[in-house]
Design a protein around this motif. Structure first.
Motif, PDB file in Angstrom:
ATOM      1  N   ARG A 176      32.445  17.074  90.664  1.00 17.89           N
ATOM      2  CA  ARG A 176      32.221  15.664  91.020  1.00 17.89           C
ATOM      3  C   ARG A 176      32.672  15.350  92.441  1.00 17.89           C
ATOM      4  NH1 ARG A 176      35.701  13.267  86.240  1.00 17.89           N
ATOM      5  NH2 ARG A 176      36.934  15.086  86.901  1.00 17.89           N
ATOM      6  N   ARG A 177      33.489  16.221  92.998  1.00 16.14           N
ATOM      7  CA  ARG A 177      34.038  16.018  94.342  1.00 16.14           C
ATOM      8  C   ARG A 177      34.436  17.377  94.891  1.00 16.14           C
ATOM      9  NH1 ARG A 177      40.076  14.017  92.906  1.00 16.14           N
ATOM     10  NH2 ARG A 177      40.280  15.119  90.943  1.00 16.14           N
ATOM     11  N   MET A 178      34.654  17.433  96.169  1.00 16.30           N
ATOM     12  CA  MET A 178      34.990  18.698  96.801  1.00 16.30           C
ATOM     13  C   MET A 178      35.884  18.442  98.005  1.00 16.30           C
ATOM     14  SD  MET A 178      32.419  21.682  98.241  1.00 16.30           S
ATOM     15  CE  MET A 178      31.893  20.778  99.715  1.00 16.30           C
ATOM     16  N   ALA A 179      36.876  19.302  98.195  1.00 15.71           N
ATOM     17  CA  ALA A 179      37.756  19.235  99.358  1.00 15.71           C
ATOM     18  C   ALA A 179      37.625  20.521 100.156  1.00 15.71           C
ATOM     19  CB  ALA A 179      39.201  19.018  98.934  1.00 15.71           C
ATOM     20  N   VAL A 180      37.562  20.380 101.477  1.00 17.84           N
ATOM     21  CA  VAL A 180      37.484  21.527 102.377  1.00 17.84           C
ATOM     22  C   VAL A 180      38.557  21.354 103.448  1.00 17.84           C
ATOM     23  CG1 VAL A 180      36.049  22.863 103.952  1.00 17.84           C
ATOM     24  CG2 VAL A 180      34.994  21.707 101.986  1.00 17.84           C
ATOM     25  N   THR A 236      52.342  38.276  93.736  1.00 17.18           N
ATOM     26  CA  THR A 236      51.142  39.038  93.397  1.00 17.18           C
ATOM     27  C   THR A 236      50.325  38.238  92.395  1.00 17.18           C
ATOM     28  OG1 THR A 236      52.381  41.101  93.667  1.00 17.18           O
ATOM     29  CG2 THR A 236      50.280  41.237  92.511  1.00 17.18           C
ATOM     30  N   SER A 237      49.020  38.181  92.595  1.00 10.64           N
ATOM     31  CA  SER A 237      48.160  37.394  91.720  1.00 10.64           C
ATOM     32  C   SER A 237      46.841  38.114  91.487  1.00 10.64           C
ATOM     33  CB  SER A 237      47.886  36.018  92.348  1.00 10.64           C
ATOM     34  OG  SER A 237      46.862  35.328  91.648  1.00 10.64           O
ATOM     35  N   ARG A 238      46.326  37.972  90.298  1.00  9.69           N
ATOM     36  CA  ARG A 238      44.963  38.441  90.064  1.00  9.69           C
ATOM     37  C   ARG A 238      43.995  37.519  90.801  1.00  9.69           C
ATOM     38  NH1 ARG A 238      41.925  35.396  86.444  1.00  9.69           N
ATOM     39  NH2 ARG A 238      43.102  33.798  85.314  1.00  9.69           N
ATOM     40  N   VAL A 239      42.838  38.038  91.129  1.00 10.60           N
ATOM     41  CA  VAL A 239      41.765  37.225  91.701  1.00 10.60           C
ATOM     42  C   VAL A 239      41.028  36.549  90.551  1.00 10.60           C
ATOM     43  CG1 VAL A 239      39.673  37.244  93.103  1.00 10.60           C
ATOM     44  CG2 VAL A 239      41.534  38.828  93.623  1.00 10.60           C
ATOM     45  N   LEU A 240      40.803  35.259  90.646  1.00 12.58           N
ATOM     46  CA  LEU A 240      40.063  34.563  89.599  1.00 12.58           C
ATOM     47  C   LEU A 240      38.622  35.066  89.578  1.00 12.58           C
ATOM     48  CD1 LEU A 240      40.260  32.305  87.454  1.00 12.58           C
ATOM     49  CD2 LEU A 240      39.415  30.723  89.193  1.00 12.58           C
ATOM     50  N   ASP A 241      38.182  35.505  88.413  1.00 17.23           N
ATOM     51  CA  ASP A 241      36.839  36.067  88.268  1.00 17.23           C
ATOM     52  C   ASP A 241      35.823  34.938  88.140  1.00 17.23           C
ATOM     53  OD1 ASP A 241      34.716  37.756  87.939  1.00 17.23           O
ATOM     54  OD2 ASP A 241      35.155  38.222  85.831  1.00 17.23           O
ATOM     55  N   ALA A 242      35.489  34.348  89.269  1.00 21.47           N
ATOM     56  CA  ALA A 242      34.542  33.230  89.290  1.00 21.47           C
ATOM     57  C   ALA A 242      33.860  33.204  90.656  1.00 21.47           C
ATOM     58  CB  ALA A 242      35.255  31.910  89.027  1.00 21.47           C
ATOM     59  N   LYS A 243      32.578  32.981  90.660  1.00 19.76           N
ATOM     60  CA  LYS A 243      31.820  32.922  91.914  1.00 19.76           C
ATOM     61  C   LYS A 243      31.671  31.473  92.350  1.00 19.76           C
ATOM     62  CE  LYS A 243      27.450  34.371  94.060  1.00 19.76           C
ATOM     63  NZ  LYS A 243      28.152  34.981  95.199  1.00 19.76           N
ATOM     64  N   TYR A 244      32.127  31.200  93.561  1.00 19.01           N
ATOM     65  CA  TYR A 244      32.007  29.837  94.078  1.00 19.01           C
ATOM     66  C   TYR A 244      30.553  29.553  94.460  1.00 19.01           C
ATOM     67  CZ  TYR A 244      35.948  26.703  94.584  1.00 19.01           C
ATOM     68  OH  TYR A 244      36.915  25.752  94.352  1.00 19.01           O
ATOM     69  N   PRO A 245      30.092  28.330  94.213  1.00 14.70           N
ATOM     70  CA  PRO A 245      28.721  27.981  94.610  1.00 14.70           C
ATOM     71  C   PRO A 245      28.595  27.885  96.128  1.00 14.70           C
ATOM     72  CG  PRO A 245      29.892  26.033  93.855  1.00 14.70           C
ATOM     73  CD  PRO A 245      30.807  27.197  93.598  1.00 14.70           C
ATOM     74  N   ALA A 246      27.374  27.668  96.591  1.00 12.40           N
ATOM     75  CA  ALA A 246      27.127  27.516  98.032  1.00 12.40           C
ATOM     76  C   ALA A 246      27.645  26.150  98.473  1.00 12.40           C
ATOM     77  CB  ALA A 246      25.636  27.660  98.327  1.00 12.40           C
ATOM     78  N   TRP A 247      28.940  26.072  98.689  1.00 15.11           N
ATOM     79  CA  TRP A 247      29.586  24.783  98.913  1.00 15.11           C
ATOM     80  C   TRP A 247      29.186  24.127 100.230  1.00 15.11           C
ATOM     81  CZ3 TRP A 247      32.675  24.810 103.259  1.00 15.11           C
ATOM     82  CH2 TRP A 247      33.088  26.057 103.722  1.00 15.11           C
TER      83      TRP A 247
END
Length: 371
Positions: A176-180, A236-247
């Motif tokens: 619904r919203r996006m921050a960059v 140390t963190s795992r990478v979230l397995d999710a593909k970001y859309p063409a923001w």
């Protein structure tokens, strides 16, 4: 193991570790902190299998060794002791736990074998170094990262971190919203894109809280892991397995009229007027006219309220409705004196921005409420 350590040194590291082990665990040892003593140093480690933190503090080590103890209870005990206390940690005779002593206090805590504690990964990948101030700026976008069910949009549970030759960029969105957020950089280390999970984002905020702006942060990327070295600690963190859309396609580039207003004044006004907004959608209306911004809200149950601000604006009359909490979150995240509202003449998203010429940039794209 038999050691002595200053209460302040041990408490500082235990408090840093606490958020990592917080919550319920089906694997008992994940609620424990791994303590490993060697010459002059006590090493502490904690993990929930998705995120891990390793740190250390000075210690007088009489007998080297290792153990794992309940992190929350150990932290409570240490915190309850006098500030100038010296803490003793020693295996009891016969190996029936660990004795905690200090300032006349004595307690015995049950332990779990350090051999059963999950092994932590060593940093891999080429190092990228940037100042703490840059990462701290990117983390201002965290207010959108969701802590609720994100099965339909899994990327909403993380922050996209983009490392490029001349800049660092963070992107967050919930649909619904996006921050960059963008911070400049001057090195030519390899570029990278990674989605950082919400818990890691919050852990980074904690790690940076007392750090000087120019303190270095070292970032490394493994195959499925991210490594952040901050002030002698390794997160140390795992990478979230999710593909970001063409923001980038979401950012409006045409048909916007800029309005400049004092940030704190706008925040106070939106907060006041929003007190009478409806309980469900929390809608407030903004109307921009020449050098004026009218903010209003109404609800059947409570009545109505409005307030008018003097602003810098030369565009057409624009009337839009937004969710009041979404506006407040952005305004609280910023620290600039002024903010710019780029208002659309059509039904596209509005943009809230840091002022033109700011060293670091922040763009907040917010869809208006229809009806």
């Amino acid at each position: 193991m038999d050691i002595r350590v200053k209460r302040g040194d041990l408490l500082r590291e235990l408090q840093v570790i606490q958020p990592i082990v917080a919550g319920k665990h089906t694997i008992p040892i994940l609620a424990n902190v791994l303590l490993r003593a060697e010459l002059g140093v006590l090493h502490l480690s904690a993990t929930d299998l998705d995120i891990a933190l390793a740190c250390s503090c000075p210690a007088i080590v009489t007998t080297p060794g290792a153990t794992t103890l309940p992190a929350a209870k150990l932290c409570e005990m240490v915190k309850a002791l006098p500030p100038d206390a010296e803490i003793g940690l020693a295996h009891t005779a016969g190996g029936a736990g660990v004795t905690v002593t200090g300032a006349g206090f004595r307690a015995r805590l049950g332990e779990l074998s350090p051999e059963d504690f999950p092994a932590l990964s060593e940093p891999t990948g080429q190092a990228t170094v940037f100042p703490a101030a840059a990462l701290r700026w990117l983390l201002r976008s965290r207010f959108i990262v969701s802590d609720s069910d994100t099965k339909s949009i899994p990327y909403a549970a993380g922050m996209l971190l983009r490392i490029e030759a001349a800049s660092l960029t963070a992107v967050t969105t919930d649909g619904r919203r996006m921050a960059v957020a963008v911070a400049p950089r001057e090195t030519n280390t390899p570029t990278d894109d990674a989605v950082v999970p919400r818990k890691t984002v919050l852990a980074l905020v904690e790690q940076l809280s007392d750090l000087a702006n120019d303190a270095p942060v070292t970032y490394m990327r493994g195959e499925n892991l991210l490594f952040f070295e901050i002030a002698g600690r390794l997160l140390t963190s795992r990478v979230l397995d999710a593909k970001y859309p063409a923001w980038q396609r979401v950012i409006p580039t045409k048909g916007l009229s800029p309005l400049t207003v004092n940030r704190a004044l706008l925040q106070e006004t939106v907060q006041r007027v929003g007190l009478v907004s409806d309980e469900v959608f929390r809608k407030i209306s903004i109307q921009a006219d020449t050098n004026a911004l009218a903010i209003s809200a109404q609800s059947i149950e409570l009545g109505d309220a409005d307030e008018r601000l003097v602003v810098t604006y030369a565009g057409p009359t624009v009337v839009l409705k937004f969710a009041q909490p979404f506006l407040i979150e952005f305004l609280k995240a910023m620290d600039t004196e002024q903010v710019t509202l780029a208002l659309p003449e059509t039904g596209t998203g509005a943009m809230l921005l840091t002022p033109v010429g700011s060293e670091r940039e922040f763009s907040y794209i917010l869809m208006p409420i229809v009806g």
